[in-house]
Design a protein around this motif. Structure first.
Motif, PDB file in Angstrom:
ATOM      1  N   UNK A   5      87.266  44.291  50.172  1.00 58.81           N
ATOM      2  CA  UNK A   5      86.826  45.633  50.570  1.00 58.81           C
ATOM      3  C   UNK A   5      85.342  45.764  50.294  1.00 58.81           C
ATOM      4  N   UNK A   6      84.623  46.362  51.249  1.00 63.93           N
ATOM      5  CA  UNK A   6      83.213  46.675  51.041  1.00 63.93           C
ATOM      6  C   UNK A   6      82.913  48.082  51.529  1.00 63.93           C
ATOM      7  N   UNK A   7      82.313  48.884  50.660  1.00 67.03           N
ATOM      8  CA  UNK A   7      81.697  50.150  51.054  1.00 67.03           C
ATOM      9  C   UNK A   7      80.201  49.874  51.153  1.00 67.03           C
ATOM     10  N   UNK A   8      79.644  50.041  52.324  1.00 70.30           N
ATOM     11  CA  UNK A   8      78.202  49.824  52.509  1.00 70.30           C
ATOM     12  C   UNK A   8      77.533  51.155  52.850  1.00 70.30           C
ATOM     13  N   UNK A   9      76.999  51.792  51.830  1.00 71.85           N
ATOM     14  CA  UNK A   9      76.288  53.051  52.046  1.00 71.85           C
ATOM     15  C   UNK A   9      77.157  54.144  52.634  1.00 71.85           C
ATOM     16  N   UNK A  10      78.435  54.166  52.274  1.00 73.57           N
ATOM     17  CA  UNK A  10      79.351  55.155  52.847  1.00 73.57           C
ATOM     18  C   UNK A  10      79.036  56.545  52.304  1.00 73.57           C
ATOM     19  N   UNK A  11      78.760  57.467  53.209  1.00 72.02           N
ATOM     20  CA  UNK A  11      78.495  58.858  52.869  1.00 72.02           C
ATOM     21  C   UNK A  11      79.405  59.738  53.708  1.00 72.02           C
ATOM     22  N   UNK A  12      79.914  60.814  53.096  1.00 69.29           N
ATOM     23  CA  UNK A  12      80.790  61.745  53.801  1.00 69.29           C
ATOM     24  C   UNK A  12      80.261  63.157  53.602  1.00 69.29           C
ATOM     25  N   UNK A  13      80.027  63.841  54.704  1.00 66.20           N
ATOM     26  CA  UNK A  13      79.595  65.246  54.669  1.00 66.20           C
ATOM     27  C   UNK A  13      80.538  66.099  55.510  1.00 66.20           C
ATOM     28  N   UNK A  14      80.801  67.299  55.016  1.00 65.71           N
ATOM     29  CA  UNK A  14      81.530  68.302  55.778  1.00 65.71           C
ATOM     30  C   UNK A  14      80.591  69.487  55.946  1.00 65.71           C
ATOM     31  N   UNK A  15      79.924  69.512  57.097  1.00 65.92           N
ATOM     32  CA  UNK A  15      78.878  70.506  57.293  1.00 65.92           C
ATOM     33  C   UNK A  15      77.727  70.231  56.341  1.00 65.92           C
ATOM     34  N   UNK A  16      77.369  71.222  55.538  1.00 71.62           N
ATOM     35  CA  UNK A  16      76.278  71.058  54.577  1.00 71.62           C
ATOM     36  C   UNK A  16      76.756  70.519  53.233  1.00 71.62           C
ATOM     37  N   UNK A  17      78.060  70.389  53.096  1.00 78.85           N
ATOM     38  CA  UNK A  17      78.625  69.929  51.827  1.00 78.85           C
ATOM     39  C   UNK A  17      78.743  68.408  51.819  1.00 78.85           C
ATOM     40  N   UNK A  18      78.163  67.781  50.817  1.00 80.17           N
ATOM     41  CA  UNK A  18      78.281  66.337  50.687  1.00 80.17           C
ATOM     42  C   UNK A  18      79.461  66.017  49.776  1.00 80.17           C
ATOM     43  N   UNK A  19      80.527  65.468  50.358  1.00 78.51           N
ATOM     44  CA  UNK A  19      81.733  65.137  49.601  1.00 78.51           C
ATOM     45  C   UNK A  19      81.634  63.772  48.940  1.00 78.51           C
ATOM     46  N   UNK A  20      80.773  62.906  49.479  1.00 79.90           N
ATOM     47  CA  UNK A  20      80.579  61.574  48.905  1.00 79.90           C
ATOM     48  C   UNK A  20      79.150  61.135  49.148  1.00 79.90           C
ATOM     49  N   UNK A  21      78.416  60.913  48.046  1.00 81.50           N
ATOM     50  CA  UNK A  21      77.057  60.378  48.146  1.00 81.50           C
ATOM     51  C   UNK A  21      77.130  58.927  48.597  1.00 81.50           C
ATOM     52  N   UNK A  22      76.040  58.388  49.160  1.00 80.93           N
ATOM     53  CA  UNK A  22      76.083  57.002  49.639  1.00 80.93           C
ATOM     54  C   UNK A  22      76.669  56.056  48.588  1.00 80.93           C
ATOM     55  N   UNK A  23      77.740  55.377  48.980  1.00 78.45           N
ATOM     56  CA  UNK A  23      78.503  54.534  48.054  1.00 78.45           C
ATOM     57  C   UNK A  23      78.406  53.082  48.466  1.00 78.45           C
ATOM     58  N   UNK A  24      77.961  52.245  47.547  1.00 78.68           N
ATOM     59  CA  UNK A  24      77.952  50.796  47.732  1.00 78.68           C
ATOM     60  C   UNK A  24      78.869  50.206  46.667  1.00 78.68           C
ATOM     61  N   UNK A  25      79.945  49.558  47.114  1.00 77.24           N
ATOM     62  CA  UNK A  25      80.947  49.061  46.188  1.00 77.24           C
ATOM     63  C   UNK A  25      81.763  47.970  46.871  1.00 77.24           C
ATOM     64  N   UNK A  26      82.109  46.919  46.137  1.00 73.19           N
ATOM     65  CA  UNK A  26      82.959  45.856  46.672  1.00 73.19           C
ATOM     66  C   UNK A  26      84.175  45.672  45.769  1.00 73.19           C
ATOM     67  N   UNK A  27      85.250  45.182  46.376  1.00 73.25           N
ATOM     68  CA  UNK A  27      86.482  44.874  45.648  1.00 73.25           C
ATOM     69  C   UNK A  27      86.887  43.465  46.039  1.00 73.25           C
ATOM     70  N   UNK A  28      87.080  42.602  45.058  1.00 70.11           N
ATOM     71  CA  UNK A  28      87.418  41.207  45.320  1.00 70.11           C
ATOM     72  C   UNK A  28      88.873  41.065  45.746  1.00 70.11           C
ATOM     73  N   UNK A  29      89.179  39.977  46.390  1.00 64.55           N
ATOM     74  CA  UNK A  29      90.563  39.700  46.779  1.00 64.55           C
ATOM     75  C   UNK A  29      91.436  39.538  45.541  1.00 64.55           C
ATOM     76  N   UNK A  30      92.576  40.207  45.544  1.00 64.30           N
ATOM     77  CA  UNK A  30      93.492  40.140  44.428  1.00 64.30           C
ATOM     78  C   UNK A  30      93.110  41.012  43.246  1.00 64.30           C
TER      79      UNK A  30
END
Length: 359
Positions: A5-30
């Motif tokens: 799994x890789x999150x590459x700069x994932x950001x989520x906004x609902x209108x003016x509300x930021x629900x998730x700031x840019x997220x960079x994160x990896x998860x290894x297999x297993x």
């Protein structure tokens, strides 16, 4: 090796509300990664972006190196378990578990075989012909796990899966999940929870979230024993943060601090800027309550005593600066009363964290 799994700069906004700031994160297999944090920290939003239930405002989601950002949930090959179970009430247990297999076009014979396998895996084989309403909460959660596992996902997502269960059932399900981890070593788990006990018991690594952003990540024991931020120290294990004065450094891993006129050795856990306020992160069980006037003990007053089942929580006020700290006392012999003076002993080697930065 390519991460599962890789999150590459994932950001989520609902209108003016930021629900998730840019997220960079990896998860290894297993690997089992726990996304831990209080309500509103962004952990469930991150999981929904990974599952395809929420469209990111920016960034990309990758599974085994493949960009799946634009794919709908059913084409990502993920298993998902949510806290509400989400079982179909009009279908029996075997029908619920078979649903995803049928949607993927698996043959009838293979579906029957795999339904039997996963129900046996979660200890629900004898309940195949029952309806969800005939099951307990823990049994329904096992069926939800079986349904998610039936499609043989490479990545299994669990969103607060145990929060609707009582304490005894949660303990049982944690043991069940640990057993499943051992039997499915190649399956990657992303586990969202606000319960630090679950995270510490189940995960290989924790991603600690706060205010819609990632605060700190690392192996469970590292985050617990050597938190690098004020928030990690206080949230994970409820450490006391006791202000101290930094006196001198003795190498990269040891510093001397002054607390109430006494010098202690401490272990810095993150970068500390010149002039930054610092505090010792001391777990309540490491605070020793002694008789007033004991040698090398800090004078304190007892402000509260609460029974916690396995022992007592003692709320204390340090006399030299008014700092409030907590101690865990297991026995009742000599238990101090509210308002009594006592001595407090803080051990050497506690982690030292910076206050007000990176929290």
């Amino acid at each position: 090796m390519t991460p599962a799994v890789e999150f590459r700069g994932i950001e989520v906004r609902f209108g003016r509300t930021r629900a998730l700031a840019p997220l960079d994160l990896t998860v290894a297999r297993g690997e089992t990664l726990a996304m831990l944090g209080p309500s509103g920290s962004g952990k469930s939003t991150a999981l929904k972006a990974l599952a395809g239930f929420v469209r990111p405002s920016a960034g990309r989601v990758l599974l085994d190196g493949r960009d799946v950002t634009d794919l709908p949930p059913h084409r990502r090959g993920l298993g998902v378990v949510v806290q509400s179970y989400a079982l179909f009430p009009h279908m029996r247990v075997d029908g619920n578990v078979a649903f995803g297999l049928r949607a993927h076009g698996v043959s009838k014979s293979d579906t029957t075989r795999r339904v039997g396998e996963v129900l046996d895996l979660v200890g629900m084989g004898q309940y195949a012909r029952r309806y969800p309403r005939e099951l307990s909460g823990g049994q329904q959660q096992r069926v939800a796990l079986a349904r998610a596992l039936a499609i043989r996902p490479r990545v299994l997502l669990l969103d607060e899966p145990l929060s609707a269960l009582d304490a005894a059932l949660r303990e049982d399900m944690v043991a069940e999940l640990l057993r499943l981890r051992a039997e499915l070593p190649d399956t990657t788990l992303v586990y969202v929870t606000h319960d630090q006990g679950e995270a510490l018991a189940l995960a290989d690594r924790i991603a600690l979230m706060r205010d819609s952003r990632l605060v700190e990540t690392g192996p469970c024991e590292q985050l617990y024993r050597r938190p690098a931020t004020e928030f990690a120290a206080s949230f994970l294990g409820a450490a006391n943060l006791i202000p101290v004065e930094l006196i001198r450094a003795e190498g990269d891993r040891l510093v001397t601090v002054r607390l109430g006129g006494r010098e202690l050795a401490a272990e810095p856990t993150g970068a500390i800027a010149d002039g930054q306020a610092v505090a010792l992160g001391v777990r309540p069980h490491r605070v020793e309550v002694r008789a007033a006037g004991s040698p090398d003990a800090l004078p304190a007053l007892v402000r509260g005593v609460r029974w916690r089942g396995s022992g007592y929580r003692v709320d204390l006020e340090l006399r030299h600066d008014g700092s409030e700290i907590r101690a865990e006392v297991s026995g009742v012999d000599g238990l101090p009363g509210v308002g009594e003076p006592v001595g407090v002993s803080i051990p050497d080697g506690c982690p030292l964290v910076g206050i007000g930065a990176g929290t």
